[in-house]
Design an enzyme around this catalytic site. Structure first.
Site, PDB file in Angstrom:
ATOM      1  N   THR A 195       0.443  -0.884   0.202  1.00 53.75           N
ATOM      2  CA  THR A 195      -0.162   0.175  -0.200  1.00 53.75           C
ATOM      3  C   THR A 195       0.669   1.303  -0.144  1.00 53.75           C
ATOM      4  O   THR A 195       0.534   2.217  -0.912  1.00 53.75           O
ATOM      5  CB  THR A 195      -1.352  -0.377   1.617  1.00 53.75           C
ATOM      6  OG1 THR A 195      -1.720  -0.873   1.441  1.00 53.75           O
ATOM      7  CG2 THR A 195      -1.786   1.225   1.333  1.00 53.75           C
ATOM      8  N   ASP A 218       1.436  -5.831  -4.211  1.00 58.74           N
ATOM      9  CA  ASP A 218       0.652  -6.173  -3.214  1.00 58.74           C
ATOM     10  C   ASP A 218       0.907  -7.743  -2.875  1.00 58.74           C
ATOM     11  O   ASP A 218       1.241  -8.931  -2.873  1.00 58.74           O
ATOM     12  CB  ASP A 218      -1.164  -6.498  -3.707  1.00 58.74           C
ATOM     13  CG  ASP A 218      -2.586  -6.755  -2.848  1.00 58.74           C
ATOM     14  OD1 ASP A 218      -2.673  -5.608  -2.952  1.00 58.74           O
ATOM     15  OD2 ASP A 218      -1.336  -7.366  -1.407  1.00 58.74           O
ATOM     16  N   SER A 219       0.980  -7.708  -1.557  1.00 59.72           N
ATOM     17  CA  SER A 219       1.881  -8.812  -0.783  1.00 59.72           C
ATOM     18  C   SER A 219       0.923  -9.658  -0.059  1.00 59.72           C
ATOM     19  O   SER A 219       1.412 -11.193  -0.469  1.00 59.72           O
ATOM     20  CB  SER A 219       2.603  -8.307   0.588  1.00 59.72           C
ATOM     21  OG  SER A 219       1.279  -8.302   1.928  1.00 59.72           O
ATOM     22  N   SER A 220       0.026  -9.867  -0.603  1.00 60.59           N
ATOM     23  CA  SER A 220      -0.917 -11.953  -0.738  1.00 60.59           C
ATOM     24  C   SER A 220      -1.113 -11.514  -2.157  1.00 60.59           C
ATOM     25  O   SER A 220      -0.949 -12.935  -2.249  1.00 60.59           O
ATOM     26  CB  SER A 220      -2.754 -10.779  -1.257  1.00 60.59           C
ATOM     27  OG  SER A 220      -2.970  -9.920  -0.189  1.00 60.59           O
ATOM     28  N   CYS A 239      -4.927 -19.430  20.361  1.00 60.53           N
ATOM     29  CA  CYS A 239      -4.675 -18.800  20.736  1.00 60.53           C
ATOM     30  C   CYS A 239      -3.451 -18.151  20.472  1.00 60.53           C
ATOM     31  O   CYS A 239      -2.733 -18.225  20.210  1.00 60.53           O
ATOM     32  CB  CYS A 239      -4.851 -19.325  22.628  1.00 60.53           C
ATOM     33  SG  CYS A 239      -5.793 -20.177  23.238  1.00 60.53           S
TER      34      CYS A 239
HETATM   35  N1  ASP Z   1      -2.814  -5.365   0.203  1.00 62.11           N
HETATM   36  C1  ASP Z   1      -1.805  -5.016   0.604  1.00 62.11           C
HETATM   37  C2  ASP Z   1      -0.319  -5.511   0.426  1.00 62.11           C
HETATM   38  O1  ASP Z   1      -0.400  -6.234   1.508  1.00 62.11           O
HETATM   39  C3  ASP Z   1      -2.273  -3.928   1.780  1.00 62.11           C
HETATM   40  C4  ASP Z   1      -0.818  -3.051   2.975  1.00 62.11           C
HETATM   41  O2  ASP Z   1       0.032  -2.630   2.270  1.00 62.11           O
HETATM   42  O3  ASP Z   1      -0.755  -3.271   3.982  1.00 62.11           O
HETATM   43  O4  ASP Z   1       0.685  -5.257  -0.006  1.00 62.11           O
END
Ligand code: ASP
Length: 349
Positions: A17, A61-63, A281
């Protein structure tokens, strides 16, 4: 007067982001290139460091982080390891805890800081949290005592706090304060001054740096819930080519005691599939044998993950399995603290 040499820091932009902008058509956030990002932080020029920067060709995007992405980042740091005093990695927050955990196991005997940061709002947005995060992360990375960096581990800096990377998880997608380290204290806090809690730091290693570049992703996770059925458990435990399973248990490491469940685990362990027990947990730890519902796990050879996060358990397995050791040595290493990722409150389990 003798001029002190400024610390040399490499800023690596991988995406996230922090460097995103809204697409004019779809309005979705997508990664920008690095020069656009730097334009928004003229303050970088004023820091008392020699700052170099490098960007991934295609910021993500790190996803979308993959094994190859983590390896590319590790290779980049390896290539520059002797040239710089420390590294700041700009990374999306969604999977930052995974990449930071992975690097903590890949860079064995680290004696320089690798600090991850990012932001919840893009750098071009007026209320961005990105500026403070980058500037403080660089300042911490550059902090030295007697000419040596004070941090010698992989960390995450986010919203005024520095955490050990492999102790964190992303717990909030809406607040600036996005990370928690539930089982280990934070390492530093940025206020008017940056306060370091040196007692909690890892010591610099005297051994030679060893970079474990191979990652094995033949890993699955089995999260227990009341009502889970035999077919589901079987299909996860016996996924083709699987080498290890992270078993997410209840409370202090407790699981179903029904014979069908224990027998499936036993069968998997007999086939040399590693079962690593961590708790669902967020705080606390596994003590196999504390309750009757975990005694059998211990008896059949399930390995306790103590107070490890899920992110750490998965990436530790990837790195340890990537070493291709004998089964016995692999098991031994999983019982060992490699990079401060767990606390052995109860060594017997
Ligand atoms: N979707 C974004 C990512 O992980 C979210 C972020 O950067 O905070 O690349």
């Amino acid at each position: 007067m003798l001029q002190q040499k400024k610390p040399a820091i490499l800023l690596i932009y991988t995406g996230g982001t922090i460097g995103m902008q809204q697409d004019s058509n779809s309005h979705a956030l997508k990664p920008l290139n690095f020069s656009a990002l730097k334009k928004h932080i003229p303050e970088l020029e004023k820091l008392n460091v020699t700052l170099s920067s490098i960007s991934f060709k295609t910021p993500i995007d790190s996803s979308n982080a993959s094994i190859e992405f983590i390896q590319e980042l590790a290779a980049l740091i390896e290539k520059n390891y002797n040239i710089y005093n420390g590294f700041v990695v700009l990374h999306g927050s969604d999977t930052m805890a995974y990449t930071a955990s992975a690097l903590s196991f890949m860079f064995e005997n680290l004696s320089k800081p690798i600090i991850f940061t990012g932001s919840q709002l893009p750098i071009g947005v007026i209320r961005t949290d990105g500026k403070e995060n980058i500037i403080s992360a660089i300042e911490i990375t550059a902090t030295q005592r007697n000419g040596k960096p004070i941090i010698n581990e992989v960390c995450i800096y986010f919203e005024y706090k520095l955490y050990r990377g492999n102790r964190t998880y992303k717990y909030n997608s809406a607040n600036f304060d996005a990370f928690k380290s539930p089982n280990y204290p934070f390492l530093a806090e940025a206020g008017v001054d940056i306060k370091y809690h040196t007692d909690f730091f890892l010591n610099p290693s005297k051994k030679k740096l060893q970079i474990n570049k191979l990652l094995n992703n033949h890993i699955a996770c089995l999260k227990l819930y009341p009502g889970i059925n035999e077919t589901v458990v079987k299909s996860i435990l016996f996924t083709p080519n699987i080498k290890a399973v992270v078993l997410e248990t209840f409370g202090s490491g407790n699981a179903i005691t029904k014979p069908w469940f224990i027998n499936l685990l036993k069968e998997a362990i007999t086939k040399r599939i590693i079962i690593l027990n961590i708790t669902q947990c967020n705080e606390g730890f596994v003590i196999q044998g504390k309750y009757e519902t975990s005694s059998q796990l211990k008896a059949i050879g399930v390995i306790s993950g103590h107070d490890m996060t899920f992110e750490s358990a998965i990436t530790k397995l990837m790195v340890v399995l990537g070493k291709n050791l004998s089964h016995q040595k692999t098991v031994q290493l999983l019982h060992t603290v490699i990079a401060g990722e767990m606390t052995l409150y109860n060594k017997l389990n």
